[in-house]
Motif scaffolding. Structure first.
Motif, PDB file in Angstrom:
ATOM      1  N   ALA A 114      60.748  43.442  59.743  1.00  0.00           N
ATOM      2  CA  ALA A 114      61.653  43.488  58.601  1.00  0.00           C
ATOM      3  C   ALA A 114      61.690  42.108  57.969  1.00  0.00           C
ATOM      4  O   ALA A 114      62.223  41.168  58.533  1.00  0.00           O
ATOM      5  CB  ALA A 114      63.050  43.905  59.052  1.00  0.00           C
ATOM      6  N   SER A 171      65.884  42.004  56.227  1.00  0.00           N
ATOM      7  CA  SER A 171      66.649  43.147  56.701  1.00  0.00           C
ATOM      8  C   SER A 171      68.129  42.909  56.493  1.00  0.00           C
ATOM      9  O   SER A 171      68.669  41.908  56.932  1.00  0.00           O
ATOM     10  CB  SER A 171      66.367  43.384  58.184  1.00  0.00           C
ATOM     11  N   SER A 181      58.820  55.668  49.330  1.00  0.00           N
ATOM     12  CA  SER A 181      59.958  54.972  49.920  1.00  0.00           C
ATOM     13  C   SER A 181      60.935  54.503  48.845  1.00  0.00           C
ATOM     14  O   SER A 181      62.153  54.701  48.954  1.00  0.00           O
ATOM     15  CB  SER A 181      59.462  53.773  50.742  1.00  0.00           C
ATOM     16  N   GLY A 220      70.374  46.978  52.495  1.00  0.00           N
ATOM     17  CA  GLY A 220      69.020  47.464  52.673  1.00  0.00           C
ATOM     18  C   GLY A 220      68.185  46.712  53.687  1.00  0.00           C
ATOM     19  O   GLY A 220      68.506  45.608  54.110  1.00  0.00           O
ATOM     20  N   THR A 221      67.079  47.332  54.049  1.00  0.00           N
ATOM     21  CA  THR A 221      66.043  46.733  54.868  1.00  0.00           C
ATOM     22  C   THR A 221      64.731  46.829  54.102  1.00  0.00           C
ATOM     23  O   THR A 221      64.254  47.923  53.813  1.00  0.00           O
ATOM     24  CB  THR A 221      65.906  47.446  56.224  1.00  0.00           C
ATOM     25  N   LYS A 269      64.494  50.642  52.725  1.00  0.00           N
ATOM     26  CA  LYS A 269      65.501  51.588  53.214  1.00  0.00           C
ATOM     27  C   LYS A 269      66.870  51.029  52.832  1.00  0.00           C
ATOM     28  O   LYS A 269      67.188  49.878  53.148  1.00  0.00           O
ATOM     29  CB  LYS A 269      65.427  51.730  54.740  1.00  0.00           C
ATOM     30  N   GLY A 271      63.671  51.146  59.788  1.00  0.00           N
ATOM     31  CA  GLY A 271      64.706  51.737  58.947  1.00  0.00           C
ATOM     32  C   GLY A 271      64.944  53.197  59.224  1.00  0.00           C
ATOM     33  O   GLY A 271      65.986  53.749  58.837  1.00  0.00           O
ATOM     34  N   ASP A 272      63.994  53.875  59.900  1.00  0.00           N
ATOM     35  CA  ASP A 272      64.195  55.278  60.274  1.00  0.00           C
ATOM     36  C   ASP A 272      65.270  55.381  61.346  1.00  0.00           C
ATOM     37  O   ASP A 272      65.509  54.438  62.125  1.00  0.00           O
ATOM     38  CB  ASP A 272      62.899  55.884  60.819  1.00  0.00           C
ATOM     39  N   GLU A 328      68.688  53.265  65.145  1.00  0.00           N
ATOM     40  CA  GLU A 328      67.960  52.846  63.943  1.00  0.00           C
ATOM     41  C   GLU A 328      66.825  51.928  64.369  1.00  0.00           C
ATOM     42  O   GLU A 328      67.017  51.020  65.183  1.00  0.00           O
ATOM     43  CB  GLU A 328      68.887  52.127  62.969  1.00  0.00           C
ATOM     44  N   ILE A 384      64.635  48.915  64.124  1.00  0.00           N
ATOM     45  CA  ILE A 384      64.697  47.605  63.471  1.00  0.00           C
ATOM     46  C   ILE A 384      63.463  46.760  63.788  1.00  0.00           C
ATOM     47  O   ILE A 384      63.318  45.661  63.266  1.00  0.00           O
ATOM     48  CB  ILE A 384      65.976  46.838  63.854  1.00  0.00           C
TER      49      ILE A 384
END
Length: 536
Positions: free
Chosen positions: A58, A61, A263, A311-312, A323, A437-438, A455, A457
């Motif tokens: 990230a 992030s 995305s 967001g990330t 994300k 981010g998922d 999550e 990261i």
């Protein structure tokens, strides 16, 4: 013996060196083929450039940025006019009030009064803007008759400027020079200000009107037009995802066209969702409204921009992906069968990085875009967990202009920050298509995890030579739907760690009815016994 010069080193047997496959696709194919994988798998993996190890991190992030050094506090610096020999350009996203750089300064007049007029060009942005709205003179909104300012008021006080100030607005789309500027100054018709948004201001000398000197002139503007992949059109928008996308692709930003449009489309849709306000009406979930200086480091700018959407932003599979702070259902469930190594679990954040109160500043549109404190968000429940000590997080939001949005971001930060469990482990290729981010769910009965949500990261991909397999290493941060919900209570955050019973909650055992018996010895004697049993 042949030699091959490589920088400051001389490599012997250059032919052997050059024949070793080192570029990503060849090496990736070699690893995959050695493991007997299909050509379909090869196509997927080489698409991300396997070279024995692929890392995705990230870059900026939101989840990590909140605990790192904070971006500059928004201030009155946007509402001044500066005179410098070489000043950096400003780039504006969304709607903001700002001053600019005075790039032209000249007097003119007549034979009797050669310095009757003072001319200024105030550059607002180094690009075309959507519109230039209200003009402020010393924090009061100007009223015009044609191009001339008659009065300016803030609602309680009105100042009469007697048409001594003339202001012309140019949004950057102009193709000709201003006729008055050309006729009254030394500027010739070649000056057009192509692609530059500016104000042309002329003051007429009047010692009564300007008894305190020249006033400060600022403008409320709607900034840059941005491309929307959903409509394939370019138009004004303060959608946070679209503004971040524009900065990445612009020459003054990253100048990178490698964008994962899927995305960013999903992120833009989430930013456009309407949020109902307590005071009535709605507002868009995430917007960006602010100014970027060309002198600002790109990494800092991206860090500031993602605060506006929780967001990330990360680089993965050759593309930029985003994300935003919105809950999504888990994309996949992982179990013990997916593990390829031991689990590293941290159950709590250390006190240095812990917080139970969030406060900071934002640019308040309701106060003519000045820096203001948003109402702090605190939790007595979390404070009790921290032995009654206040742990403060300063979360400044330089691209946020709504108090309601600032409070939502603060609470989102607080609640997501209290989901403190962090897990990292190696997984099999079932985790390959998971992204940073998922949200995923993980089941592990030993830890009391039953489809517990995490999550992602951190993500990395490598080959394990000893085991002879490919592995995806995931770093997971505990999360939940409640962490994204404005109406959620603290108990939803504190009670979802594990289904295991607490070590401090010991049930009282139940004693069953004793039974009598006897033990017969070898010599024929009997020993009476009583048998006790109990259950929990």
């Amino acid at each position: 013996m042949s030699k091959y010069k490589l920088g400051d080193y001389t490599v012997n047997n250059w032919n052997d060196w050059d024949r070793v496959p080192r570029e990503p696709i060849t090496l990736g194919n070699f690893i995959i083929a050695s493991l007997g994988m299909s050509t379909t798998s090869i196509a997927v993996i080489t698409a991300v450039g396997v070279a024995g190890y692929v890392g995705i991190s990230a870059v900026t992030s939101w989840a990590l940025n909140a605990l790192m050094p904070k971006p500059p506090v928004p201030s009155y610096s946007q509402q001044v006019n500066i005179k410098e020999a070489a000043a950096p350009q400003d780039f504006v996203y969304g709607e903001i009030r700002k001053g600019g750089v005075i790039t032209f300064y000249e007097t003119s007049g007549n034979a009797g009064f050669p310095q009757l007029y003072l001319h200024q060009i105030i550059v607002l942005a180094g690009h075309e803007v959507n519109s230039i709205g209200d003009i402020y003179i010393n924090d009061k909104v100007a009223t015009f008759s044609g191009d001339f300012v008659t009065t300016a008021t803030d609602g309680t006080e009105t100042v009469d400027y007697k048409s001594k100030i003339r202001i012309k607005k140019y949004d950057g789309s102009q193709t000709t020079a201003d006729s008055d500027l050309v006729s009254e100054t030394s500027v010739d018709s070649t000056f057009k200000g192509l692609g530059i948004a500016y104000l042309y201001v002329r003051y007429e000398f009047d010692q009564d009107v300007f008894s305190s000197g020249l006033p400060l002139i600022t403008a409320k503007i709607q900034g840059k037009k941005v491309y929307d992949p959903r409509t394939t059109t370019t138009a004004y928008s303060n959608n946070a995802a679209l503004c971040i996308r524009d900065f990445i692709t612009s020459s003054y930003g990253l100048d990178d066209s490698a964008i994962d449009e899927t995305s960013f489309t999903a992120a833009a849709n989430e930013c456009d969702e309407n949020v109902t306000l307590d005071a009535g009406g709605t507002e868009k979930r995430y917007t960006i409204n602010g100014t970027i200086s060309a002198a600002s480091p790109i990494g800092n700018v991206l860090g500031e921009m993602v605060t506006a959407c929780a967001g990330t932003l990360f680089w993965g599979s050759g593309y930029w992906r985003l994300k935003v702070g919105a809950y999504t259902s888990p994309v996949k469930t992982l179990t013990l069968d997916d593990l390829r190594g031991p689990i590293n679990l941290e159950t709590r954040t250390n006190m240095r990085d812990n917080f139970n109160t969030v406060r900071g500043t934002f640019t308040d549109a309701d106060q003519d875009y000045i820096a203001a404190d948003y109402p702090e968000v605190t939790s007595s429940t979390f404070k009790t967990q921290d032995n009654g000590e206040e742990a403060l997080l300063d979360l400044n939001l330089p691209f946020t202009t709504s108090s309601a949005t600032a409070q939502r971001l603060a609470k989102l930060t607080l609640y997501r920050g209290r989901e403190q469990m962090t897990l990292s482990a190696d997984f099999g290729l079932n985790a390959f298509n998971i992204e940073v981010g998922d949200i995923i769910s993980f089941t592990n009965a030993r830890y009391g995890f039953s489809a517990k949500e995490f999550e992602v990261i951190g993500w990395s991909f490598s080959s394990n030579q000893e085991a002879g397999d490919l592995r995806v290493r995931l770093t997971l941060q505990e999360t939940s739907q409640a962490a994204f919900d404005w109406n959620a209570e603290e108990t939803a955050i504190t009670s979802n760690d594990s289904t295991l019973p607490t070590a401090f909650d010991v049930q009282t055992p139940t004693l069953d009815t004793p039974t009598t018996s006897a033990i017969l010895n070898a010599d024929g004697t009997a020993v009476p016994t009583i048998v006790f049993t109990w259950s929990v």
